[in-house]
Design a protein around this motif. Structure first.
Motif, PDB file in Angstrom:
ATOM      1  N   CYS A   1       0.811  -1.216   0.000  1.00 47.11           N
ATOM      2  CA  CYS A   1       0.000   0.000   0.000  1.00 47.11           C
ATOM      3  C   CYS A   1       0.847   1.270   0.000  1.00 47.11           C
ATOM      4  N   LYS A   2       2.135   1.157  -0.195  1.00 43.94           N
ATOM      5  CA  LYS A   2       2.961   2.352  -0.169  1.00 43.94           C
ATOM      6  C   LYS A   2       2.676   3.216  -1.383  1.00 43.94           C
ATOM      7  N   LYS A   3       2.429   4.483  -1.131  1.00 49.00           N
ATOM      8  CA  LYS A   3       2.138   5.426  -2.205  1.00 49.00           C
ATOM      9  C   LYS A   3       3.385   6.244  -2.492  1.00 49.00           C
ATOM     10  N   GLU A   4       3.786   6.253  -3.742  1.00 49.04           N
ATOM     11  CA  GLU A   4       4.935   7.048  -4.135  1.00 49.04           C
ATOM     12  C   GLU A   4       4.466   8.428  -4.562  1.00 49.04           C
ATOM     13  N   PRO A   5       5.238   9.477  -4.249  1.00 49.20           N
ATOM     14  CA  PRO A   5       4.785  10.842  -4.551  1.00 49.20           C
ATOM     15  C   PRO A   5       4.694  11.133  -6.041  1.00 49.20           C
TER      16      PRO A   5
END
Length: 984
Positions: free
Chosen positions: A459-463
């Motif tokens: 679920c990591k969101k990259e900018p």
């Protein structure tokens, strides 16, 4: 709507600040002196101390400020090219010597791995100074030569021309050369210090740690038994227990990490210096010091530790009252800057985020330390020795080889084996591939290669993840700029205003050809350069007048309706530039061949948007601009940027690029000064970006593969101080960009099929996103681009889903259907417009005061089953009970358990015929064959990410309502092996 134009645009202001940064985020250098209990000075050293910035982030609540720039720098899965692209594939290797008689090796392969069917040449040049990597576009009609590749790497003169190496064993030698860049696994020291301990002898003599120290070790990794350990051992004994019986070990983003814990290493009561413990921890580049005691107690200083090898210390303190960790970083003065910068204050209440931050910081720190003179000189000597030794071994064999293979052209074997290839050559290539694949497997099994994002959070969101803005955009785009949340686009069909989820509105017809534009909401201005050649002009419009034409739909302006909007003296211009910080006045520099025309517009509050709304919409703002002076150059500029001086009086400058140089021109006097000279035969100027560090100007000069940072000090006696500075640095892109965008802390390079993302402060690579058929559209505020595919992060979920998770201030609008990649040969892929919010990149959550110039409309969406859902606006509120009911109905619908079946689309009917299979455990899916359990777990995990309750208790569901994004895509994976169903 007009009242929103009266206030300053926060998005525009943020765009102006995109080039502002400060090295203070990364600490300051201090002289640290350690003394014994009697106050006598023991040692002293200069270290960069990072204790959290006390500047712009003081308004954030402690412990809640979320950073976006926590990334591994120069990650191996982006930098280890030979292992990733070459090994185990047919490629070519060359050997030669340069003009100084230094040997070099060149490797080239044609690859589309992880490149979405976009073939590219990957090239690696090994020299004693290090490796250089570039990508070159593939053209089936244009052959590529070895000399052209070396020329692109600024290697034009040779003592001996390159010759191809045919031995398959060369792959093993070249892999050894790549491994000199640094190990993919790490060993970190962990030193336990009690309250009041001031010497390293006292710290190393602690037999056991406290309960809080044990919890910290448990947070770092797992306790493993050393005897019989088969993984990465970090120099510890795994046979005879001479270095202890247990240790702490973990795997982080594909890297194996072994911790040398002081309390787990052998302890000797007779040896007060604990040499066995110091032998391991003292030879670690990075050491964590866990110190007990209150903040007021004497703090740890790096000079307390007697070690010439340890360059970075991470001081960790635990606070029992609020269950938080405080972090402080000490880096030896020669270590280059590395991220991520510490938050302010550097206090972490989320233990998992603290662990990830510490590990990323330590890995980046060890990589940065390898660039210090102490290590880089040793690495350069080793690399030079290996290259010369390999050259001496290979050259005698190459002189003996005398066959037609040495005379073949470079491009013959890269795409595929030629039709006339002999059986001997085919056998050689087969052996070449077999040996390379075996070597790749052996390296992976040994643990000397990183896993490809195997441990990255789902679920990591990259900018840099993009959001769909407009699908199936049919027109060719010339230029564009953002207007509120809309996009004003110059196309072959005229000037269009586009908003997310709404039909485009034509503003000007196709007789007006705009080549360059700026939308300045705060000044109620639209500036544009139109036409080409001798007919080109600079036009200025009032945004309020354009807005009124859109609202009343009176007419679509043509070229002939804009005669009153032409700026005088600008006929024949080919380029213009404006100042980014137009607080007191707007400055425009227009280039007409080799002449620069300086024009200004004084900012007058009475002419702001509130008063201009009462003026006639046809009134032109031309009269508000005044001609200042004309400056003559020796050649027409290719790139032009305005640099603001600190006093905004007589020290403003213009950076121009022409011929083989970048020059600085004084706006007041017209004098020019050489800023940088390019020492190459061919120069492709890309950009000159003005950045401001603590108010002092600097320039990022981008050309060919190179990006140079030059500090520009204020004028001194009429001459700017542009001599070399300790702050200057340079780095190389992997591909030649056609545009570069700065959004601190990132700098993004756009090529025809990729976005290369690096850090501004050191040029380190963070990520390379492959985007086929990429065209940058606008970047002054949010970044808009046109492509056949979006930019995604490490997660498999949609970019809009993850963006809505962490950026509630920028709600997604109606989600346009994304165009899948073409599946048939000859099929033309559709192109969509995507947006990367600037607030995601710079890490600030902002509210946009400007609404779209287009009136918002209510849009009814259609689900995948063909049923119209609730009307959707820019935000949709549903109670938790309604969300639970929708999820329950969706689950039953997918399982075919509804009493009244809903008509399904053709694609859904086809999917229903596919038999269910057990999920592949290698893919990380649910092992149960029950689709009901799969759907439930998918919804529950998604709800946890959005803080939504899945409890069946109605009281916990109906009392509160929560605003959620308009589109709520659920990705239900493993209903079938390969199929993914999106539910809105």
């Amino acid at each position: 709507l007009m009242k929103h134009f009266s206030s300053s645009s926060v998005s525009e202001d943020l765009g102006c600040r995109r080039g502002e940064f400060s090295r203070k985020h990364y600490g300051s250098v201090e002289l640290l002196i350690s003394s014994d209990a009697d106050g006598a000075i023991q040692r002293a050293g200069r270290f960069r101390v990072e204790n959290g910035s006390s500047g712009e982030n003081t308004d954030c609540t402690p412990g809640t400020w979320h950073r976006t720039d926590v990334h591994l720098e120069n990650p191996e899965y982006h930098t280890r090219w030979y292992f990733k692209y070459f090994l185990g594939k047919v490629h070519q290797n060359y050997i030669g010597t340069d003009a100084e008689k230094n040997p070099f090796f060149l490797s080239v392969v044609l690859s589309d791995q992880n490149n979405q069917r976009v073939p590219q040449y990957h090239s690696i040049l090994w020299r004693k100074t290090g490796t250089q990597k570039i990508c070159l576009p593939y053209s089936p009609t244009k052959t590529l030569s070895v000399k052209s590749i070396l020329s692109a790497m600024s290697l034009d003169k040779f003592e001996k021309s390159p010759r191809e190496i045919f031995h398959p064993e060369i792959q093993k030698d070249l892999l050894v050369l790549e491994e000199q860049e640094g190990s993919v696994n790490f060993k970190f020291g962990v030193l336990y210090a009690k309250d009041g301990q001031l010497t390293d002898d006292e710290m190393f003599s602690n037999e056991i740690g406290s309960e809080s120290f044990q919890r910290f070790l448990h947070l770092l990794g797992d306790t493993i038994t050393l005897k019989g350990w088969t993984g990465y051992r970090g120099g510890l004994d795994t046979k005879n227990d001479t270095t202890g019986t247990c240790s702490i070990y973990t795997v982080f983003q594909g890297h194996e990490i072994m911790f040398h814990v002081s309390t787990m290493l052998p302890y000797s009561r007779e040896n007060k210096q604990q040499v066995e413990r110091k032998r391991h921890i003292g030879n670690d580049i990075v050491t964590i010091v866990f110190q007990e005691g209150e903040e007021s107690s004497p703090a740890f200083k790096p000079s307390m530790i007697r070690s010439h090898f340890t360059h970075i210390f991470a001081l960790v303190r635990y606070n029992k009252q609020n269950d938080s960790y405080r972090l402080k970083i000490f880096s030896e003065e020669s270590v280059p800057l590395f991220g991520p910068p510490l938050p302010s204050p550097p206090v972490f209440t989320n233990h998992q985020e603290f662990r990830d931050f510490v590990l990323v910081k330590l890995i980046n720190g060890e990589k940065a330390t390898l660039e210090t003179p102490t290590f880089s000189q040793k690495r350069q000597r080793t690399l030079d020795m290996l290259i010369r030794s390999l050259y001496q071994d290979l050259m005698p064999d190459l002189h003996k080889v005398n066959n037609m293979l040495n005379r073949r052209s470079f491009s013959d074997v890269l795409p595929e084996s030629p039709k006339s290839t002999r059986k001997k050559e085919e056998a050689r290539q087969a052996e070449f591939v077999r040996l390379g694949q075996a070597l790749k497997l052996k390296t992976t099994v040994k643990g000397d290669a990183t896993a490809n994002l195997a441990t990255t959070s789902f679920c990591k969101k990259e900018p840099w993840e993009s959001q769909s803005f407009c699908s199936n955009f049919p027109h060719e785009i010339v230029c564009a700029d953002s207007w509120g949340q809309s996009l004003l686009v110059s196309t072959d069909a005229g000037i269009l205003l586009i908003d997310d989820g709404q039909p485009s509105v034509q503003v000007f017809d196709k007789t007006l050809q705009i080549k360059q534009m700026h939308v300045l909401e705060a000044l109620d201005l639209l500036i544009a350069r139109t036409d080409k050649g001798k007919d080109s002009r600079i036009l200025v419009f009032r945004l309020s007048a354009v807005q009124k034409d859109i609202e009343t739909k009176q007419m679509i302006r043509s070229k002939y309706d804009c005669r009153e909007n032409k700026l005088e003296r600008t006929k024949g211009c080919h380029l213009y530039a404006i100042n980014t910080h137009h607080g007191s006045e707007l400055r425009i520099v227009v280039a007409i061949r080799n002449k620069l025309l300086l024009v200004t517009k004084k900012y007058n509050p009475c002419n702001s948007l509130t008063s201009s709304s009462v003026l006639s919409p046809s009134e032109s703002p031309v009269e508000e601009f005044q001609y200042i002076r004309e400056i003559c150059l020796s050649d027409p500029p290719v790139v032009m940027t305005l640099v603001d001086g600190p006093t905004e009086d007589s020290d403003n400058m213009i950076c121009v690029a022409y011929r083989h140089q970048f020059d600085l021109v004084n706006e007041s006097t017209g004098e020019s000064y050489r800023l940088h000279h390019v020492e190459t035969n061919k120069v492709n100027f890309v950009a000159a970006i003005d950045v401001y560090e603590d108010g002092e100007a600097g320039l990022l000069l981008c050309y060919n593969y190179v990006c140079q940072y030059r500090k520009v000090y204020p004028f001194n006696g009429g001459c700017p101080l542009i001599q070399p500075s300790a702050y200057d640095f340079h780095f190389s892109w992997n591909q030649v960009p056609y545009a570069v965008v700065c959004a601190f802390p990132y700098i993004l390079a756009f090529t025809t099929d990729s976005i290369e993302i690096r850090l501004v402060v050191n040029g380190n690579l963070v990520h390379t996103a492959v985007v086929p058929e990429l065209q940058l559209v606008a970047s002054r505020s949010d970044i808009y681009f046109k492509a056949t595919a979006a930019v995604s992060g490490s997660s498999d979920s949609s970019s809009k889903e993850k963006s809505s998770r962490s950026s509630p201030q920028t709600p997604t609008a109606y989600e346009m259907p994304e165009c899948p990649p073409p599946s048939l040969e000859g099929e033309v892929p559709c192109k969509n417009l995507y947006k990367i919010p600037l607030s995601n990149l710079v890490g600030r959550s902002i509210e946009r005061p400007l609404k779209s110039p287009l009136a918002p409309k209510v849009i009814a969406t259609t689900t995948s089953s063909g049923i119209a859902s609730l009307p959707v606006t820019h935000s949709l509120s549903l109670s938790r009970m309604e969300i639970k009911e929708i999820a329950s109905r969706t689950r039953k619908e997918l399982l075919g358990l509804l009493d009244e079946p809903i008509p399904k689309t053709e694609s859904a009917q086809k999917q229903k015929k596919v038999p269910r299979r057990q999920s592949d455990p290698k893919q990380g899916a649910v092992r149960s064959t029950s689709s009901d359990r799969i759907i439930s777990s998918s919804f529950e995990s998604y709800s946890e990410g959005h803080h939504l309750s899945t409890s069946s208790d109605p009281s916990t569901l109906s009392n509160r309502e929560e605003s959620i994004p308009s589109s709520y895509p659920f990705q239900l994976i493993s209903l079938y092996d390969e199929d993914i169903i999106d539910l809105k």
